[in-house]
Scaffold this motif. Structure first.
Motif, PDB file in Angstrom:
ATOM      1  N   PRO A  16       5.163   7.074  -2.566  1.00  0.00           N
ATOM      2  CA  PRO A  16       6.247   7.004  -3.555  1.00  0.00           C
ATOM      3  C   PRO A  16       7.286   8.094  -3.289  1.00  0.00           C
ATOM      4  O   PRO A  16       6.946   9.249  -3.048  1.00  0.00           O
ATOM      5  CB  PRO A  16       5.525   7.229  -4.886  1.00  0.00           C
ATOM      6  N   GLY A  17       8.543   7.688  -3.275  1.00  0.00           N
ATOM      7  CA  GLY A  17       9.636   8.597  -2.946  1.00  0.00           C
ATOM      8  C   GLY A  17      10.037   8.539  -1.486  1.00  0.00           C
ATOM      9  O   GLY A  17      11.102   9.003  -1.114  1.00  0.00           O
ATOM     10  N   ASN A  20      10.175   4.210   3.238  1.00  0.00           N
ATOM     11  CA  ASN A  20       9.510   2.920   3.431  1.00  0.00           C
ATOM     12  C   ASN A  20       8.831   2.425   2.159  1.00  0.00           C
ATOM     13  O   ASN A  20       8.610   1.227   2.007  1.00  0.00           O
ATOM     14  CB  ASN A  20       8.538   2.982   4.606  1.00  0.00           C
ATOM     15  N   HIS A  21       8.515   3.329   1.243  1.00  0.00           N
ATOM     16  CA  HIS A  21       8.024   2.887  -0.062  1.00  0.00           C
ATOM     17  C   HIS A  21       9.124   2.091  -0.759  1.00  0.00           C
ATOM     18  O   HIS A  21       8.886   1.012  -1.304  1.00  0.00           O
ATOM     19  CB  HIS A  21       7.600   4.080  -0.917  1.00  0.00           C
ATOM     20  N   GLU A  22      10.317   2.626  -0.720  1.00  0.00           N
ATOM     21  CA  GLU A  22      11.444   1.950  -1.363  1.00  0.00           C
ATOM     22  C   GLU A  22      11.707   0.589  -0.718  1.00  0.00           C
ATOM     23  O   GLU A  22      11.989  -0.383  -1.416  1.00  0.00           O
ATOM     24  CB  GLU A  22      12.707   2.812  -1.289  1.00  0.00           C
ATOM     25  N   LEU A  25       7.382  -1.348  -0.684  1.00  0.00           N
ATOM     26  CA  LEU A  25       6.391  -1.367  -1.756  1.00  0.00           C
ATOM     27  C   LEU A  25       6.975  -1.456  -3.169  1.00  0.00           C
ATOM     28  O   LEU A  25       6.304  -1.957  -4.069  1.00  0.00           O
ATOM     29  CB  LEU A  25       5.496  -0.121  -1.667  1.00  0.00           C
ATOM     30  N   ARG A  26       8.172  -0.971  -3.366  1.00  0.00           N
ATOM     31  CA  ARG A  26       8.771  -0.945  -4.710  1.00  0.00           C
ATOM     32  C   ARG A  26       8.700  -2.324  -5.348  1.00  0.00           C
ATOM     33  O   ARG A  26       9.166  -3.307  -4.787  1.00  0.00           O
ATOM     34  CB  ARG A  26      10.211  -0.461  -4.634  1.00  0.00           C
ATOM     35  N   GLY A  27       8.048  -2.397  -6.533  1.00  0.00           N
ATOM     36  CA  GLY A  27       7.941  -3.643  -7.281  1.00  0.00           C
ATOM     37  C   GLY A  27       6.878  -4.605  -6.784  1.00  0.00           C
ATOM     38  O   GLY A  27       6.710  -5.670  -7.366  1.00  0.00           O
ATOM     39  N   ARG A  28       6.150  -4.246  -5.741  1.00  0.00           N
ATOM     40  CA  ARG A  28       5.149  -5.155  -5.171  1.00  0.00           C
ATOM     41  C   ARG A  28       3.729  -4.660  -5.379  1.00  0.00           C
ATOM     42  O   ARG A  28       2.789  -5.245  -4.851  1.00  0.00           O
ATOM     43  CB  ARG A  28       5.415  -5.327  -3.675  1.00  0.00           C
ATOM     44  N   THR A  29       3.583  -3.552  -6.120  1.00  0.00           N
ATOM     45  CA  THR A  29       2.258  -2.972  -6.315  1.00  0.00           C
ATOM     46  C   THR A  29       1.831  -3.072  -7.770  1.00  0.00           C
ATOM     47  O   THR A  29       2.652  -3.105  -8.682  1.00  0.00           O
ATOM     48  CB  THR A  29       2.225  -1.495  -5.876  1.00  0.00           C
ATOM     49  N   GLU A  32      -0.562   2.664  -8.091  1.00  0.00           N
ATOM     50  CA  GLU A  32      -0.373   3.695  -7.065  1.00  0.00           C
ATOM     51  C   GLU A  32      -0.983   4.972  -7.624  1.00  0.00           C
ATOM     52  O   GLU A  32      -0.518   5.477  -8.642  1.00  0.00           O
ATOM     53  CB  GLU A  32       1.112   3.889  -6.750  1.00  0.00           C
ATOM     54  N   VAL A  64      -2.712   2.507  -2.851  1.00  0.00           N
ATOM     55  CA  VAL A  64      -1.754   1.533  -3.376  1.00  0.00           C
ATOM     56  C   VAL A  64      -2.442   0.174  -3.448  1.00  0.00           C
ATOM     57  O   VAL A  64      -2.962  -0.312  -2.441  1.00  0.00           O
ATOM     58  CB  VAL A  64      -0.518   1.457  -2.457  1.00  0.00           C
TER      59      VAL A  64
END
Length: 139
Positions: A16-17, A20-22, A25-29, A32, A64
């Protein structure tokens, strides 16, 4: 052991932060959580880190859990990001199932972890120093 739907332990740019998280992964987990991978050291790479399996080490990151409807696509995208192809000797990373420890309560669970492939791990051990606290700085 069923490894078809394991969560992912992330320790670098997927945290997070991280960039590649942005992107991935953002909104798909679904969850975390801060966690640790024991038995590995964290080495800096050119812009991203490598977890190298080593007794006594600890890598800090997050576990995650993907949303069920996102799992298959996310697994394929993470494999592409890490340039991981099962059985390919040119891999920089290998995706392996390992036990991680949740920071919140100390419970353990199995998760996918992208660790340095053997040739990369050998090169890092010979030419680099691991990060002393096992944490990749999120930028």
């Amino acid at each position: 052991m069923d490894t078809t739907r394991l969560p992912f332990f992330v320790y670098g740019t997927l945290r997070p932060g991280g960039v590649n998280h942005e992107l991935l992964l953002r909104g798909r987990t679904r969850a975390e959580e801060p966690a640790r991978l024991r038995g590995a050291l964290l080495y800096p790479g050119p812009g991203y880190p490598y977890a190298v399996e080593a007794p006594g080490g600890t890598v800090r990151g997050e576990v995650v859990t993907a949303r069920p409807e996102e799992y298959e696509a996310l697994l394929a995208e993470l494999d592409r990001l890490e340039e991981y192809v099962p059985g390919d000797p040119r891999n920089l990373y290998d995706r392996v199932a390992r036990t991680v420890v949740r920071d919140t309560d100390g419970t353990t669970l199995r998760a996918w972890v992208y660790v340095a492939a053997p040739a990369v791990a050998a090169r890092l051990r010979a030419t680099a120093a691991p990060l002393p606290d096992g944490t990749w700085p999120v930028r």
